[in-house]
Scaffold this active site. Sequence first.
Site, mmCIF file in Angstrom:
data_model
loop_
_atom_site.group_PDB
_atom_site.id
_atom_site.type_symbol
_atom_site.label_atom_id
_atom_site.label_comp_id
_atom_site.label_asym_id
_atom_site.label_seq_id
_atom_site.Cartn_x
_atom_site.Cartn_y
_atom_site.Cartn_z
ATOM 1 C CG ASP A 11 -2.166 0.665 0.811
ATOM 2 O OD1 ASP A 11 -2.006 1.481 0.043
ATOM 3 O OD2 ASP A 11 -2.340 1.772 2.240
ATOM 4 C CB SER A 12 0.189 5.100 -0.561
ATOM 5 O OG SER A 12 -0.916 5.002 -0.108
ATOM 6 N N GLY A 44 -2.970 9.566 -3.783
ATOM 7 C CA GLY A 44 -4.144 9.740 -4.185
ATOM 8 C C GLY A 44 -3.865 10.881 -5.343
ATOM 9 C CB CYS A 74 -2.909 0.396 -2.515
ATOM 10 S SG CYS A 74 -3.266 2.685 -2.922
ATOM 11 C CD GLU A 159 -0.218 7.248 5.393
ATOM 12 O OE1 GLU A 159 1.356 6.837 5.526
ATOM 13 O OE2 GLU A 159 -0.648 5.971 4.980
ATOM 14 C CB CYS A 193 -9.734 4.562 0.465
ATOM 15 S SG CYS A 193 -8.244 5.247 1.180
ATOM 16 C CB THR A 194 -6.681 -0.409 2.017
ATOM 17 O OG1 THR A 194 -5.646 0.515 1.405
ATOM 18 C CG2 THR A 194 -7.329 -0.990 0.885
ATOM 19 C CG HIS A 195 -4.891 5.209 4.186
ATOM 20 N ND1 HIS A 195 -4.314 4.788 2.951
ATOM 21 C CD2 HIS A 195 -4.014 5.228 4.979
ATOM 22 C CE1 HIS A 195 -3.146 4.583 2.954
ATOM 23 N NE2 HIS A 195 -3.536 5.788 4.629
HETATM 24 N N1 DGL Z 1 -4.996 3.363 0.731
HETATM 25 C C1 DGL Z 1 -4.682 3.917 -0.856
HETATM 26 C C2 DGL Z 1 -6.235 3.379 -1.195
HETATM 27 O O1 DGL Z 1 -6.744 2.737 -0.575
HETATM 28 C C3 DGL Z 1 -4.488 5.649 0.340
HETATM 29 C C4 DGL Z 1 -3.923 5.904 -1.223
HETATM 30 C C5 DGL Z 1 -3.764 7.316 -1.120
HETATM 31 O O2 DGL Z 1 -2.106 6.482 -0.874
HETATM 32 O O3 DGL Z 1 -4.212 8.439 -1.466
HETATM 33 O O4 DGL Z 1 -6.434 4.574 -2.071
#
Ligand code: DGL
Length: 274
Positions: A11-12, A44, A74, A159, A193-195
């Site tokens: 993931d990012s 993003g 992600c 974050e 979004c996984t966040h």
């Molecule tokens: N967890 C990422 C997603 O699902 C976040 C993307 C980001 O870094 O903006 O899109």
Amino acid sequence: MNLENSIGIFDSGFGGLTVFSSITKILPDYNYIYLGDNARSPYGDHSFETVYQYTLECVEWLFSQGCPLVILACNTASAKALRNIQQLDLSKKYPHHRVLGVIRPTAEVIGTFTETNTVGVLGTRGTVKSGSYIIEINKFFPKVQVYQQSCPMWVPLIENGEHDQEGADYFVQKYVGELMAQAAEIDTILLACTHYPLMVPKIKAYISSEIKLISQGDIVANSLADYLVRHPEIANNLGRQGEQLFYTTGDTETFDQHASVFLGKEIQSRKLKR
Ligand code: DGL
């Protein structure tokens, strides 16, 4: 320690840990290497080319660590980089490696949650602009109307550990309000979004209790379990010592603090130097 034949999860930043958590719950025996590109997060708002380049670099690093299978946990990377990686890089350079994303498995099931055939999608600007969810959901559920809303402030809030603070409420109310204003019939909201699962307590305060809030972790985990059953040639080559390693391109101390919030356990990450 260098784990051979692990499943790579990328993931990012920290968001993929929500997927990691679900996957390791139902598939605890495999070895896993998690990589968060925190130094370059959030993805993003980056261009298609940049997300592709960053994601490919991270995927190639996971390959070099002995991961024959990598999950892009992600949505932004799945929307902007997966297709290129699968069609250009895997076929030319890594014919025996596999990279899977999170959008398709989610699109395959999301239509089963809605009774009004109306789904709201909350995601990053990159995911929303790509239109990937509209395209993919339409393939599996052509009757379902999809409304999207980007939430560009949420990943930075998460974050930076500010997602459960008072200041976050403004941006939760704003984005959720903008989504619901598009269609009153929305009865299912996908956190694309996984966040975003970390935002669930705050989101619930601004939506009716009738609305289903869908996170992707379990959906992706079940889909991976199914994939491994259907692909024994991949599954049989994976190590099963139940080992887990965590890497970040950012600060390890910060990663460890945040990761414990996402995972509910203490971990010690390693720094991936570039
Ligand atoms: N967890 C990422 C997603 O699902 C976040 C993307 C980001 O870094 O903006 O899109």
